[in-house]
Design an enzyme around this catalytic site. Structure first.
Site, PDB file in Angstrom:
ATOM      1  CB  SER A   1       8.369   1.273  -1.927  1.00 41.69           C
ATOM      2  OG  SER A   1       9.574   1.969  -1.753  1.00 41.69           O
TER       3      SER A   1
ATOM      4  CG  HIS B   1       4.903  -1.300  -3.513  1.00 39.02           C
ATOM      5  ND1 HIS B   1       4.427  -0.866  -2.309  1.00 39.02           N
ATOM      6  CD2 HIS B   1       6.223  -1.560  -3.322  1.00 39.02           C
ATOM      7  CE1 HIS B   1       5.409  -0.849  -1.434  1.00 39.02           C
ATOM      8  NE2 HIS B   1       6.512  -1.274  -2.013  1.00 39.02           N
TER       9      HIS B   1
ATOM     10  CD  GLU C   1       0.695  -0.742  -1.422  1.00 31.54           C
ATOM     11  OE1 GLU C   1       0.276  -0.548  -0.275  1.00 31.54           O
ATOM     12  OE2 GLU C   1       1.652  -0.103  -1.894  1.00 31.54           O
TER      13      GLU C   1
ATOM     14  CG  ASN D   1       6.148   1.584   1.970  1.00 31.01           C
ATOM     15  OD1 ASN D   1       6.265   0.720   2.842  1.00 31.01           O
ATOM     16  ND2 ASN D   1       6.834   1.558   0.849  1.00 31.01           N
TER      17      ASN D   1
END
Ligand code: CAA
Length: 381
Positions: free
Chosen positions: A121, A142, A154, A193
């Site tokens: 991540s 991800h 992602e 994130n």
């Protein structure tokens, strides 16, 4: 492009078991691998629980759920787990040294045809891929927690990833019934994130300085910023260990991305890892899935402008730096965090001038983190 039939998922934690489950739900033969049988037993229990939930909600039929469960083989022996596998999806904890060890073992046994993917991540895909024998056939995929319900993946190419492997990643994501968003640059935190992790720290600053309770702040996040969970609730749900490791990895690579609050490290070192350990920001029982009660009434007690300003500033950084465009950013937040309204629309309603003023006030505490991004500044004019 290689044909994918068999997928091996390394690591059976929250993400690993969910990725294994959705792969099996979409017809792949799956091996779920972990270092001890007890981890695999616990993961298979969670898969069973999740499949039962989906049956209960009429999303799948009972017989189908049994077939899906039967398609997942839990294996401890790495050599056996890698036999004939087309795609390896690594979902081990976020520690570069650990990943280095894992990939050096994988390289001993993986067949030539096996493509590598990491569900990291926060660690750069280029860095991880260089630890392996095949940086050209390595991609970041991800997923979001819970992988069974969140639609976003992602897709992050590393510096040496071949175009055919990017296409393979995108096609795989689609075949899992998910929506891929391509992350154009391998930046710390990728897209979601970069917004989520700093927001947890910002919420901790707000808790410390604004004289409000956690449920008041979380209720405002839910009812005024339109996230499905409060931010402390989401941090506990994600895992304080995950947030802590992500913070370390992101901050060590880019001081601008995050302004760490010591509360996260303190929770982590006292073993309060969130839902999984029974304690984090909140306390929990032993149910598989548990929500924090939040209310519109409590939301009225708090103005979440500081958190909104930081989220918008980091989002603007992504746009300014061509990591993604505005459309993909909103798509990623909607599908990866369940945001129910466009972030920049919320910003517009609060007023971009007010947002810039908030950031300028905060700048006294940490200039590099709070300085308004040029894209955000243009919106305020
Ligand atoms: N499988 C099947 N069903 C599940 C499940 C699973 N894994 N997890 C939860 N459910 C079920 C629940 O048990 C619940 O069932 P009941 O109605 O029978 O109780 C049902 O799903 C719906 O739950 P909620 O009533 O809580 O409904 P919701 O509308 O809030 O949806 C949610 C739940 C999808 C989790 C939503 O709250 C959400 O999107 N939360 C935000 C999650 C998020 O932001 N994830 C990303 C975190 S960051 C990350 O993952 C990246 C990283 O690298 C750190």
């Amino acid at each position: 492009m290689p044909q994918l039939n068999k997928i091996t998922v390394l690591g059976s934690g929250i993400m690993g078991h969910g990725i294994a489950q959705i792969s099996a739900m979409n017809g792949y033969q799956v091996v779920l691998r972990d270092i001890e049988q007890r981890f695999l037993d616990s993961a298979m229990d969670k898969i069973k629980w999740s499949l039962d939930k989906l049956v209960e909600k009429n999303k799948i039929k009972k017989e189908e759920s049994e077939k899906i469960y039967g398609r997942i083989k839990p294996i401890v022996e790495l050599k056996d787990a890698l036999i004939d596998t087309d795609l390896l999806i690594e979902a081990v904890p976020e520690d570069l040294n650990l990943k280095k060890k894992v990939y050096s073992e994988v390289d001993q046994f993986a067949e030539e045809k096996t493509v590598y993917a990491s569900n990291t991540s926060t660690l750069p895909i280029s860095e991880i891929s260089q630890l392996t024998s095949r940086p050209d056939r390595f991609i970041g995929l991800h997923f979001f927690n819970p992988p069974q319900l969140m639609k976003l993946v992602e897709v992050i190419p590393g510096a040496r990833t071949e175009k055919s492997i990017v296409d393979l990643g995108i096609n795989l994501v689609k075949s899992l019934g998910k929506d891929p968003v391509l992350c154009n640059k391998d930046v710390p935190g990728f897209i979601v994130n970069r917004i989520f992790i700093p927001l947890v720290h910002e919420a901790a600053y707000c808790l410390e300085s604004d004289g409000k309770t956690m449920t008041q702040i979380d209720s405002a996040v839910k009812f005024k910023l339109f996230l499905p969970m409060g931010i402390f609730e989401l941090a506990d749900y994600t895992g304080i260990d995950v947030i802590h490791k992500a913070t370390f990895e992101m901050y060590s690579r880019d001081k601008k991305v995050i302004y760490p609050h010591p509360m996260i490290a303190q929770l982590f070192s006292s073993g309060k890892l969130g839902k999984k350990s029974g304690d984090g920001f909140y306390s929990y029982g032993d149910k598989n899935y548990e929500r924090v009660p939040l209310s519109e009434e409590e939301a009225k007690q708090y103005d979440p402008i500081r958190m909104l300003s930081v989220a918008l500033n980091n989002a603007s950084w992504l746009i300014t730096n061509n990591v993604c465009n505005n459309e993909d950013l909103e798509l990623a937040l909607r599908l990866g965090m369940g945001l129910k309204k466009e972030l920049f629309e919320i910003g517009k309603e609060y007023g971009f001038e007010k947002i810039i003023n908030t950031l300028n006030q905060l700048k006294k505490g940490n200039e590099s983190f709070y300085t308004p991004d040029p894209y955000l500044v243009t919106l305020s004019k």
